[in-house]
Every structure is written in structure tokens, then in C-alpha cells.
Design a protein around this motif. Structure first.
Motif, PDB file in Angstrom:
ATOM      1  N   ASP A   2       0.812  -1.215   0.000  1.00  0.00           N
ATOM      2  CA  ASP A   2       0.000   0.000   0.000  1.00  0.00           C
ATOM      3  C   ASP A   2       0.846   1.266   0.000  1.00  0.00           C
ATOM      4  O   ASP A   2       0.364   2.339  -0.343  1.00  0.00           O
ATOM      5  CB  ASP A   2      -0.931   0.038   1.224  1.00  0.00           C
ATOM      6  CG  ASP A   2      -2.008  -1.037   1.157  1.00  0.00           C
ATOM      7  OD1 ASP A   2      -2.326  -1.489   0.047  1.00  0.00           O
ATOM      8  OD2 ASP A   2      -2.522  -1.407   2.218  1.00  0.00           O
ATOM      9  N   ILE A   3       2.104   1.145   0.385  1.00  0.00           N
ATOM     10  CA  ILE A   3       2.983   2.310   0.470  1.00  0.00           C
ATOM     11  C   ILE A   3       3.723   2.472  -0.857  1.00  0.00           C
ATOM     12  O   ILE A   3       4.317   1.515  -1.354  1.00  0.00           O
ATOM     13  CB  ILE A   3       3.989   2.139   1.626  1.00  0.00           C
ATOM     14  CG1 ILE A   3       3.238   1.973   2.956  1.00  0.00           C
ATOM     15  CG2 ILE A   3       4.945   3.319   1.694  1.00  0.00           C
ATOM     16  CD1 ILE A   3       4.106   1.613   4.115  1.00  0.00           C
ATOM     17  N   PRO A   4       3.711   3.697  -1.433  1.00  0.00           N
ATOM     18  CA  PRO A   4       4.402   3.917  -2.705  1.00  0.00           C
ATOM     19  C   PRO A   4       5.886   3.566  -2.620  1.00  0.00           C
ATOM     20  O   PRO A   4       6.516   3.695  -1.568  1.00  0.00           O
ATOM     21  CB  PRO A   4       4.224   5.407  -2.970  1.00  0.00           C
ATOM     22  CG  PRO A   4       3.096   5.836  -2.101  1.00  0.00           C
ATOM     23  CD  PRO A   4       3.064   4.908  -0.943  1.00  0.00           C
ATOM     24  N   ALA A   5       6.474   3.145  -3.738  1.00  0.00           N
ATOM     25  CA  ALA A   5       7.866   2.698  -3.789  1.00  0.00           C
ATOM     26  C   ALA A   5       8.835   3.793  -3.344  1.00  0.00           C
ATOM     27  O   ALA A   5       9.797   3.510  -2.626  1.00  0.00           O
ATOM     28  CB  ALA A   5       8.219   2.225  -5.195  1.00  0.00           C
ATOM     29  N   ASN A   6       8.577   5.061  -3.744  1.00  0.00           N
ATOM     30  CA  ASN A   6       9.506   6.130  -3.357  1.00  0.00           C
ATOM     31  C   ASN A   6       9.490   6.363  -1.850  1.00  0.00           C
ATOM     32  O   ASN A   6      10.497   6.705  -1.256  1.00  0.00           O
ATOM     33  CB  ASN A   6       9.196   7.425  -4.107  1.00  0.00           C
ATOM     34  CG  ASN A   6       7.824   7.988  -3.774  1.00  0.00           C
ATOM     35  OD1 ASN A   6       6.890   7.242  -3.473  1.00  0.00           O
ATOM     36  ND2 ASN A   6       7.686   9.283  -3.862  1.00  0.00           N
ATOM     37  N   VAL A   7       8.368   6.131  -1.195  1.00  0.00           N
ATOM     38  CA  VAL A   7       8.279   6.266   0.261  1.00  0.00           C
ATOM     39  C   VAL A   7       8.965   5.076   0.922  1.00  0.00           C
ATOM     40  O   VAL A   7       9.687   5.233   1.908  1.00  0.00           O
ATOM     41  CB  VAL A   7       6.815   6.393   0.725  1.00  0.00           C
ATOM     42  CG1 VAL A   7       6.718   6.404   2.240  1.00  0.00           C
ATOM     43  CG2 VAL A   7       6.169   7.635   0.127  1.00  0.00           C
ATOM     44  N   GLN A   8       8.770   3.885   0.374  1.00  0.00           N
ATOM     45  CA  GLN A   8       9.396   2.685   0.925  1.00  0.00           C
ATOM     46  C   GLN A   8      10.919   2.816   0.949  1.00  0.00           C
ATOM     47  O   GLN A   8      11.571   2.391   1.899  1.00  0.00           O
ATOM     48  CB  GLN A   8       9.017   1.449   0.111  1.00  0.00           C
ATOM     49  CG  GLN A   8       7.587   1.005   0.300  1.00  0.00           C
ATOM     50  CD  GLN A   8       7.264  -0.242  -0.516  1.00  0.00           C
ATOM     51  OE1 GLN A   8       8.140  -0.868  -1.099  1.00  0.00           O
ATOM     52  NE2 GLN A   8       5.988  -0.593  -0.557  1.00  0.00           N
ATOM     53  N   LYS A   9      11.492   3.453  -0.087  1.00  0.00           N
ATOM     54  CA  LYS A   9      12.944   3.605  -0.156  1.00  0.00           C
ATOM     55  C   LYS A   9      13.479   4.553   0.914  1.00  0.00           C
ATOM     56  O   LYS A   9      14.618   4.435   1.339  1.00  0.00           O
ATOM     57  CB  LYS A   9      13.350   4.118  -1.539  1.00  0.00           C
ATOM     58  CG  LYS A   9      13.159   3.092  -2.622  1.00  0.00           C
ATOM     59  CD  LYS A   9      13.537   3.661  -3.968  1.00  0.00           C
ATOM     60  CE  LYS A   9      13.245   2.644  -5.065  1.00  0.00           C
ATOM     61  NZ  LYS A   9      13.520   3.194  -6.404  1.00  0.00           N
ATOM     62  N   SER A  10      12.655   5.505   1.357  1.00  0.00           N
ATOM     63  CA  SER A  10      13.137   6.490   2.329  1.00  0.00           C
ATOM     64  C   SER A  10      12.857   6.093   3.781  1.00  0.00           C
ATOM     65  O   SER A  10      13.279   6.784   4.691  1.00  0.00           O
ATOM     66  CB  SER A  10      12.512   7.858   2.038  1.00  0.00           C
ATOM     67  OG  SER A  10      11.118   7.806   2.238  1.00  0.00           O
ATOM     68  N   ILE A  11      12.178   5.000   4.001  1.00  0.00           N
ATOM     69  CA  ILE A  11      11.868   4.555   5.365  1.00  0.00           C
ATOM     70  C   ILE A  11      13.104   3.931   6.003  1.00  0.00           C
ATOM     71  O   ILE A  11      13.812   3.148   5.378  1.00  0.00           O
ATOM     72  CB  ILE A  11      10.706   3.528   5.372  1.00  0.00           C
ATOM     73  CG1 ILE A  11       9.417   4.200   4.930  1.00  0.00           C
ATOM     74  CG2 ILE A  11      10.538   2.902   6.748  1.00  0.00           C
ATOM     75  CD1 ILE A  11       8.242   3.245   4.791  1.00  0.00           C
ATOM     76  N   THR A  12      13.355   4.311   7.244  1.00  0.00           N
ATOM     77  CA  THR A  12      14.458   3.727   8.003  1.00  0.00           C
ATOM     78  C   THR A  12      13.894   3.119   9.282  1.00  0.00           C
ATOM     79  O   THR A  12      13.136   3.760   9.997  1.00  0.00           O
ATOM     80  CB  THR A  12      15.483   4.815   8.401  1.00  0.00           C
ATOM     81  OG1 THR A  12      15.925   5.478   7.218  1.00  0.00           O
ATOM     82  CG2 THR A  12      16.659   4.215   9.125  1.00  0.00           C
ATOM     83  N   PHE A  13      14.244   1.881   9.538  1.00  0.00           N
ATOM     84  CA  PHE A  13      13.792   1.203  10.747  1.00  0.00           C
ATOM     85  C   PHE A  13      14.919   1.208  11.766  1.00  0.00           C
ATOM     86  O   PHE A  13      16.081   1.000  11.431  1.00  0.00           O
ATOM     87  CB  PHE A  13      13.389  -0.252  10.445  1.00  0.00           C
ATOM     88  CG  PHE A  13      12.152  -0.360   9.618  1.00  0.00           C
ATOM     89  CD1 PHE A  13      10.899  -0.327  10.210  1.00  0.00           C
ATOM     90  CD2 PHE A  13      12.226  -0.480   8.241  1.00  0.00           C
ATOM     91  CE1 PHE A  13       9.737  -0.423   9.443  1.00  0.00           C
ATOM     92  CE2 PHE A  13      11.077  -0.574   7.464  1.00  0.00           C
ATOM     93  CZ  PHE A  13       9.839  -0.540   8.070  1.00  0.00           C
ATOM     94  N   HIS A  14      14.563   1.490  13.010  1.00  0.00           N
ATOM     95  CA  HIS A  14      15.517   1.458  14.116  1.00  0.00           C
ATOM     96  C   HIS A  14      14.999   0.452  15.128  1.00  0.00           C
ATOM     97  O   HIS A  14      13.912   0.616  15.668  1.00  0.00           O
ATOM     98  CB  HIS A  14      15.624   2.840  14.782  1.00  0.00           C
ATOM     99  CG  HIS A  14      16.119   3.899  13.855  1.00  0.00           C
ATOM    100  ND1 HIS A  14      17.455   4.126  13.634  1.00  0.00           N
ATOM    101  CD2 HIS A  14      15.455   4.799  13.090  1.00  0.00           C
ATOM    102  CE1 HIS A  14      17.596   5.106  12.781  1.00  0.00           C
ATOM    103  NE2 HIS A  14      16.391   5.534  12.427  1.00  0.00           N
ATOM    104  N   PHE A  15      15.779  -0.580  15.376  1.00  0.00           N
ATOM    105  CA  PHE A  15      15.382  -1.587  16.345  1.00  0.00           C
ATOM    106  C   PHE A  15      15.933  -1.183  17.709  1.00  0.00           C
ATOM    107  O   PHE A  15      17.102  -0.820  17.836  1.00  0.00           O
ATOM    108  CB  PHE A  15      15.891  -2.966  15.916  1.00  0.00           C
ATOM    109  CG  PHE A  15      15.275  -3.410  14.612  1.00  0.00           C
ATOM    110  CD1 PHE A  15      14.015  -3.977  14.599  1.00  0.00           C
ATOM    111  CD2 PHE A  15      15.938  -3.208  13.416  1.00  0.00           C
ATOM    112  CE1 PHE A  15      13.432  -4.359  13.402  1.00  0.00           C
ATOM    113  CE2 PHE A  15      15.364  -3.593  12.216  1.00  0.00           C
ATOM    114  CZ  PHE A  15      14.106  -4.169  12.210  1.00  0.00           C
ATOM    115  N   VAL A  16      15.087  -1.231  18.725  1.00  0.00           N
ATOM    116  CA  VAL A  16      15.460  -0.782  20.057  1.00  0.00           C
ATOM    117  C   VAL A  16      15.216  -1.873  21.084  1.00  0.00           C
ATOM    118  O   VAL A  16      14.411  -2.775  20.868  1.00  0.00           O
ATOM    119  CB  VAL A  16      14.677   0.492  20.447  1.00  0.00           C
ATOM    120  CG1 VAL A  16      15.008   1.644  19.511  1.00  0.00           C
ATOM    121  CG2 VAL A  16      13.188   0.240  20.452  1.00  0.00           C
TER     122      VAL A  16
END
Length: 71
Positions: A2-16
Motif C-alpha cells: 500500500d505504500i508507494p515505492a519512493n516512500v518505501q525507499k526512504s523509510i528507516t527502521f531502528h530496532f530498540v
């Protein structure tokens, strides 16, 4: 999907591991974005602009004066 490809590329996950890690990430200073230059103009850092020459009013000062007169 559901999330556009350009948004998916800019997402950063931080595991805490705990809430302190979350606070450190959430409260860290923002990273500076590179300044885009316009042709023929020099890049200026925010807050480093020189004051207007003596006897010349800045656009901001003129706008503030006009706004205060309307009140």
C-alpha cells in the motif's frame, strides 16, 4: 504494497531494546539537509545573513511595520 515505492525507499527502521533507546532516537538533533543552490547565488547558512546596509530596510522589517499599522 500500500505504500508507494519512493516512500518505501526512504523509510528507516531502528530496532530498540528499551524506552531509553526510543528517546535517544526521537530526541537526537535533526540531520542538516544539503542546501540546493540557485545558479548565480551563494549558499547561506540560516542565521548567518548579513544585516541590511545602513538606511536600507529589510523586507521583513517593512512587512512587520505594515502589519503593525493595520492593527
Amino acid at each position: 504494497e500500500d505504500i508507494p515505492a519512493n516512500v518505501q525507499k526512504s523509510i528507516t527502521f531502528h530496532f530498540v531494546g528499551d524506552m531509553m533507546d526510543v528517546l535517544k532516537l526521537a530526541l537526537e538533533p535533526a540531520k542538516e539537509k544539503p542546501v540546493k543552490r540557485q545558479p548565480g547565488k551563494k549558499a547561506v547558512k540560516p542565521g548567518s545573513a548579513k544585516p541590511a546596509a545602513k538606511g536600507v530596510k529589510s523586507k521583513t522589517k517593512v512587512a512587520r511595520q505594515a502589519a503593525s499599522k493595520k492593527k
